[in-house]
Design an enzyme around this catalytic site. Structure first.
Site, PDB file in Angstrom:
ATOM      1  N   ASP A 230      -5.275 -30.401  -5.513  1.00 12.24           N
ATOM      2  CA  ASP A 230      -4.296 -29.319  -5.414  1.00 12.24           C
ATOM      3  C   ASP A 230      -2.904 -29.856  -5.048  1.00 12.24           C
ATOM      4  O   ASP A 230      -2.759 -30.680  -4.151  1.00 12.24           O
ATOM      5  CB  ASP A 230      -4.702 -28.318  -4.334  1.00 12.24           C
ATOM      6  CG  ASP A 230      -6.091 -27.735  -4.554  1.00 12.24           C
ATOM      7  OD1 ASP A 230      -6.999 -28.487  -4.954  1.00 12.24           O
ATOM      8  OD2 ASP A 230      -6.262 -26.535  -4.306  1.00 12.24           O
ATOM      9  N   HIS A 232      -0.140 -27.236  -5.241  1.00 11.36           N
ATOM     10  CA  HIS A 232       0.323 -25.986  -4.630  1.00 11.36           C
ATOM     11  C   HIS A 232       1.836 -25.921  -4.408  1.00 11.36           C
ATOM     12  O   HIS A 232       2.310 -25.588  -3.320  1.00 11.36           O
ATOM     13  CB  HIS A 232      -0.406 -25.710  -3.323  1.00 11.36           C
ATOM     14  CG  HIS A 232      -1.723 -25.003  -3.505  1.00 11.36           C
ATOM     15  ND1 HIS A 232      -1.811 -23.766  -4.108  1.00 11.36           N
ATOM     16  CD2 HIS A 232      -2.984 -25.372  -3.187  1.00 11.36           C
ATOM     17  CE1 HIS A 232      -3.088 -23.397  -4.138  1.00 11.36           C
ATOM     18  NE2 HIS A 232      -3.821 -24.353  -3.596  1.00 11.36           N
ATOM     19  N   ASP A 259      -4.719 -25.812  -9.398  1.00 13.77           N
ATOM     20  CA  ASP A 259      -3.887 -25.292  -8.313  1.00 13.77           C
ATOM     21  C   ASP A 259      -2.569 -26.060  -8.217  1.00 13.77           C
ATOM     22  O   ASP A 259      -2.203 -26.627  -7.182  1.00 13.77           O
ATOM     23  CB  ASP A 259      -4.631 -25.306  -6.975  1.00 13.77           C
ATOM     24  CG  ASP A 259      -5.620 -24.153  -6.858  1.00 13.77           C
ATOM     25  OD1 ASP A 259      -5.891 -23.493  -7.875  1.00 13.77           O
ATOM     26  OD2 ASP A 259      -6.116 -23.911  -5.741  1.00 13.77           O
ATOM     27  N   ASP A 262       1.649 -21.779  -6.538  1.00 10.88           N
ATOM     28  CA  ASP A 262       1.361 -20.827  -5.449  1.00 10.88           C
ATOM     29  C   ASP A 262       1.504 -21.486  -4.086  1.00 10.88           C
ATOM     30  O   ASP A 262       1.253 -22.667  -3.905  1.00 10.88           O
ATOM     31  CB  ASP A 262      -0.028 -20.204  -5.572  1.00 10.88           C
ATOM     32  CG  ASP A 262      -0.062 -19.019  -6.513  1.00 10.88           C
ATOM     33  OD1 ASP A 262       1.007 -18.439  -6.780  1.00 10.88           O
ATOM     34  OD2 ASP A 262      -1.159 -18.660  -6.995  1.00 10.88           O
ATOM     35  N   ARG A 263       1.887 -20.652  -3.117  1.00  9.59           N
ATOM     36  CA  ARG A 263       2.061 -21.022  -1.711  1.00  9.59           C
ATOM     37  C   ARG A 263       3.295 -21.889  -1.501  1.00  9.59           C
ATOM     38  O   ARG A 263       4.232 -21.476  -0.847  1.00  9.59           O
ATOM     39  CB  ARG A 263       0.796 -21.684  -1.150  1.00  9.59           C
ATOM     40  CG  ARG A 263      -0.428 -20.763  -1.189  1.00  9.59           C
ATOM     41  CD  ARG A 263      -1.582 -21.356  -0.421  1.00  9.59           C
ATOM     42  NE  ARG A 263      -2.759 -20.501  -0.458  1.00  9.59           N
ATOM     43  CZ  ARG A 263      -2.963 -19.463   0.341  1.00  9.59           C
ATOM     44  NH1 ARG A 263      -2.080 -19.152   1.245  1.00  9.59           N
ATOM     45  NH2 ARG A 263      -4.065 -18.725   0.236  1.00  9.59           N
ATOM     46  N   ASN A 291      -8.328 -22.061  -9.573  1.00  6.09           N
ATOM     47  CA  ASN A 291      -8.436 -20.622  -9.343  1.00  6.09           C
ATOM     48  C   ASN A 291      -7.067 -19.971  -9.150  1.00  6.09           C
ATOM     49  O   ASN A 291      -6.920 -18.746  -9.304  1.00  6.09           O
ATOM     50  CB  ASN A 291      -9.333 -20.330  -8.134  1.00  6.09           C
ATOM     51  CG  ASN A 291      -8.768 -20.847  -6.836  1.00  6.09           C
ATOM     52  OD1 ASN A 291      -8.492 -22.043  -6.698  1.00  6.09           O
ATOM     53  ND2 ASN A 291      -8.585 -19.968  -5.860  1.00  6.09           N
ATOM     54  N   HIS A 292      -6.036 -20.773  -8.843  1.00  4.91           N
ATOM     55  CA  HIS A 292      -4.691 -20.215  -8.677  1.00  4.91           C
ATOM     56  C   HIS A 292      -3.894 -20.173  -9.976  1.00  4.91           C
ATOM     57  O   HIS A 292      -2.756 -19.720  -9.960  1.00  4.91           O
ATOM     58  CB  HIS A 292      -3.920 -20.977  -7.600  1.00  4.91           C
ATOM     59  CG  HIS A 292      -4.184 -20.461  -6.219  1.00  4.91           C
ATOM     60  ND1 HIS A 292      -3.386 -19.529  -5.596  1.00  4.91           N
ATOM     61  CD2 HIS A 292      -5.199 -20.731  -5.365  1.00  4.91           C
ATOM     62  CE1 HIS A 292      -3.889 -19.259  -4.398  1.00  4.91           C
ATOM     63  NE2 HIS A 292      -4.979 -19.976  -4.237  1.00  4.91           N
ATOM     64  N   HIS A 340     -12.319 -27.956 -10.795  1.00  7.92           N
ATOM     65  CA  HIS A 340     -11.561 -27.564  -9.608  1.00  7.92           C
ATOM     66  C   HIS A 340     -12.457 -27.102  -8.473  1.00  7.92           C
ATOM     67  O   HIS A 340     -12.274 -27.509  -7.321  1.00  7.92           O
ATOM     68  CB  HIS A 340     -10.574 -26.449  -9.954  1.00  7.92           C
ATOM     69  CG  HIS A 340      -9.760 -26.010  -8.776  1.00  7.92           C
ATOM     70  ND1 HIS A 340      -8.748 -26.783  -8.241  1.00  7.92           N
ATOM     71  CD2 HIS A 340      -9.826 -24.891  -7.994  1.00  7.92           C
ATOM     72  CE1 HIS A 340      -8.233 -26.163  -7.196  1.00  7.92           C
ATOM     73  NE2 HIS A 340      -8.864 -25.028  -7.019  1.00  7.92           N
ATOM     74  N   ARG A 388     -15.796 -17.472   0.481  1.00  6.79           N
ATOM     75  CA  ARG A 388     -14.590 -16.934  -0.138  1.00  6.79           C
ATOM     76  C   ARG A 388     -14.787 -15.549  -0.735  1.00  6.79           C
ATOM     77  O   ARG A 388     -13.816 -14.875  -1.079  1.00  6.79           O
ATOM     78  CB  ARG A 388     -14.111 -17.877  -1.252  1.00  6.79           C
ATOM     79  CG  ARG A 388     -13.772 -19.268  -0.797  1.00  6.79           C
ATOM     80  CD  ARG A 388     -13.392 -20.128  -1.992  1.00  6.79           C
ATOM     81  NE  ARG A 388     -13.223 -21.537  -1.647  1.00  6.79           N
ATOM     82  CZ  ARG A 388     -12.073 -22.113  -1.331  1.00  6.79           C
ATOM     83  NH1 ARG A 388     -10.972 -21.381  -1.299  1.00  6.79           N
ATOM     84  NH2 ARG A 388     -12.002 -23.398  -1.056  1.00  6.79           N
ATOM     85  N   HIS A 415      -9.850 -27.879  -4.410  1.00  4.28           N
ATOM     86  CA  HIS A 415     -10.075 -26.491  -3.969  1.00  4.28           C
ATOM     87  C   HIS A 415     -10.106 -26.271  -2.464  1.00  4.28           C
ATOM     88  O   HIS A 415      -9.982 -25.147  -2.011  1.00  4.28           O
ATOM     89  CB  HIS A 415     -11.381 -26.010  -4.601  1.00  4.28           C
ATOM     90  CG  HIS A 415     -11.632 -24.535  -4.570  1.00  4.28           C
ATOM     91  ND1 HIS A 415     -10.649 -23.586  -4.792  1.00  4.28           N
ATOM     92  CD2 HIS A 415     -12.779 -23.826  -4.371  1.00  4.28           C
ATOM     93  CE1 HIS A 415     -11.181 -22.379  -4.737  1.00  4.28           C
ATOM     94  NE2 HIS A 415     -12.466 -22.499  -4.473  1.00  4.28           N
TER      95      HIS A 415
END
Length: 487
Positions: A230, A232, A259, A262-263, A291-292, A340, A388, A415
């Protein structure tokens, strides 16, 4: 108590539970969420009749993205005390995190019923209601509208202003010079012109469309590949990876394992850097969906907000189409599978089953595609529902059976934040790599990447710390009404 029968709890037990809660609250303030959860759990075990303990553990689980656990705890808080408003707030936040906006709206309606004059509650309800109505409208028009956003974009008509001094495509193509200028431009907090941004998206979409769902990678003897987890939206940490390990090239291939966005608040910079290298080195630079890379996550955690701020809503829709075409997994020399999330809720899944997944869609809530993006390993044997709330947790026996069935040495996945940037589990057959150090400017974790050299393909772990970035905080572009649930 309004929700369940009340067992007899001694005054001493209540006092001890309050001490556990107070200690947990201090750990929570220090962002030691795992430690806080342990103490909230002790408080619950000592006195299971206090809704606040469940609600507090719920928000700590939300912080760790354990949305399933957070949802269960919030529901338990409501069960213990149906008049405990924070329980509904927490459950609404968990539902929103899982993209279940209708259920979140129902809980927010309960809050506004209890507190009709609460302006904050009304604001949250109105924001969630907007999302629900928007999704219903989009679903209604999608039935009769199968046009691609990519087909409707005429970037040739976009004008390059005279004062634009950033990187330019060479006859529409990404070159090494373009990438060098792009990295300098982004490092200086400047923007790529929208015409070139749209062109890159359209080109990379066409490239991904031609790739299979499971991409086979061949690494010849004495050559290597670097696997990153990730990112991110942490662009300056991405630059640091290239500083440590060298920029991508024909002799320095990379695989980025989902990923990308995001964030972190430099997601646009990250994704166009990665897409640029994919176009420059299509057979030496690989990207897998995380997943993002999905509408629900991008709507909540900042990528769509950042994309609208830096470009347009139309570009958000185009990103959705591009992400839908990202491969879901890669297999190196027929020996290492990389995805992922993780493995599956049923035995006997083959690599051909993965190859046959129809990936051109938003991730479903169950099935092979969902589990590739969302599942996590566990230390215990077997399988259990995911913390989750999506995917599963799988044990070493599941990993061994899957690897043996498919003649694999081991799997690599991402992840999950790891304090050292990576973790080896399941007798060495399940490796997690996470490449965003000091995740969200708060986790104090290291980042890592993995180097694999053929023919041995023995993992070599490179660990690094975060680097400074401009004063733009993580989650700067995230959905404000959602973030307010975490306070």
């Amino acid at each position: 108590m309004n929700g369940v029968d009340k067992p007899d709890i001694s005054p001493e037990a209540k006092e001890q539970a309050e001490k556990f809660k107070a200690e947990a609250n201090e750990l929570y303030k220090k962002q030691d969420f795992n430690g806080a959860i342990e103490l909230y759990t002790k408080a619950i075990e000592t006195n299971p009749c206090s809704a606040i303990y469940y609600a507090n553990r719920s928000i700590a689980n939300l912080k760790l993205e354990n949305f399933g656990y957070a949802l269960n705890d919030a529901s338990k808080a409501i069960e213990v005390d149906r008049n405990y408003i924070k329980g509904y707030y927490r459950r609404a936040a968990a539902y929103m995190s899982l993209g279940k906006y209708k259920q979140a709206l129902s809980d927010l309606a309960t809050v506004t019923k209890f507190r009709p004059n609460d302006s904050d509650a009304k604001m949250k309800y109105n924001e969630c209601n907007k999302i629900v109505k928007k999704l219903m409208f989009e679903k209604a028009i999608a039935v009769n509208d199968t046009r691609s956003i990519a087909d409707s974009i005429n970037f040739e008509s976009m004008t390059i202003e005279d004062d634009y001094s950033g990187p330019a495509l060479d006859n529409g193509k990404v070159t090494k010079t373009f990438m060098e200028e792009l990295l300098r431009t982004y490092k200086d907090q400047k923007k790529l012109h929208k015409k070139y941004a749209y062109s890159i998206l359209l080109q990379v979409k066409s490239l991904f469309e031609k790739q299979p769902t499971l991409v086979d990678i061949n690494i010849p003897d004495n050559e290597k590949i670097t696997v990153c987890g990730d990112i991110h939206g942490q662009f300056y940490d991405l630059l640091n990876i290239f500083e440590i390990n060298g920029q991508p090239s024909e002799t320095n291939p990379y695989l980025f394992n989902g990923d990308f966005v995001d964030r972190g608040s430099f997601s646009i910079e990250c994704i166009f850097t990665l897409f640029g290298f994919k176009l420059l080195y299509p057979d030496k630079f690989f990207m897998a969906r995380g997943n993002h890379e999905s509408d629900n996550m991008n709507q909540i955690y900042g990528f769509f907000g950042e994309c609208r701020a830096k470009y347009s809503s139309e570009m958000c829709d185009l990103f959705t189409e591009v992400y839908n075409m990202l491969p879901l997994a890669h297999c190196i020399n027929k020996r290492i599978l990389i995805m992922h999330g993780g493995l599956f809720s049923k035995d006997g899944v083959t690599l051909d089953d993965i190859r046959n997944i129809d990936r051109n869609r938003q991730p479903p809530e169950e099935g092979l595609m969902c589990e590739l993006l969302w599942s996590d390993p566990q230390d215990g044997m077997g399988r259990i529902p995911s913390k989750r709330g999506v995917g599963i947790q799988f044990g070493p026996d599941v990993t061994k059976a899957f690897c043996d069935h498919n003649n694999l040495d081991f799997i690599i996945r991402s992840h999950e934040v790891k304090q050292e940037g990576y973790e080896v589990q399941h007798d060495g057959r399940c490796i997690t790599v996470f490449s965003a150090p000091n995740y969200c400017d708060s986790a104090n974790n290291k980042g890592a990447f993995i180097k694999l050299k053929a023919p041995a393909l023995k993992p070599e772990y490179v660990v690094y710390n975060c680097v400074p970035h401009p004063p733009v905080s993580a989650l700067m572009y995230a959905h404000n009404s959602f973030l307010s649930f975490f306070n």
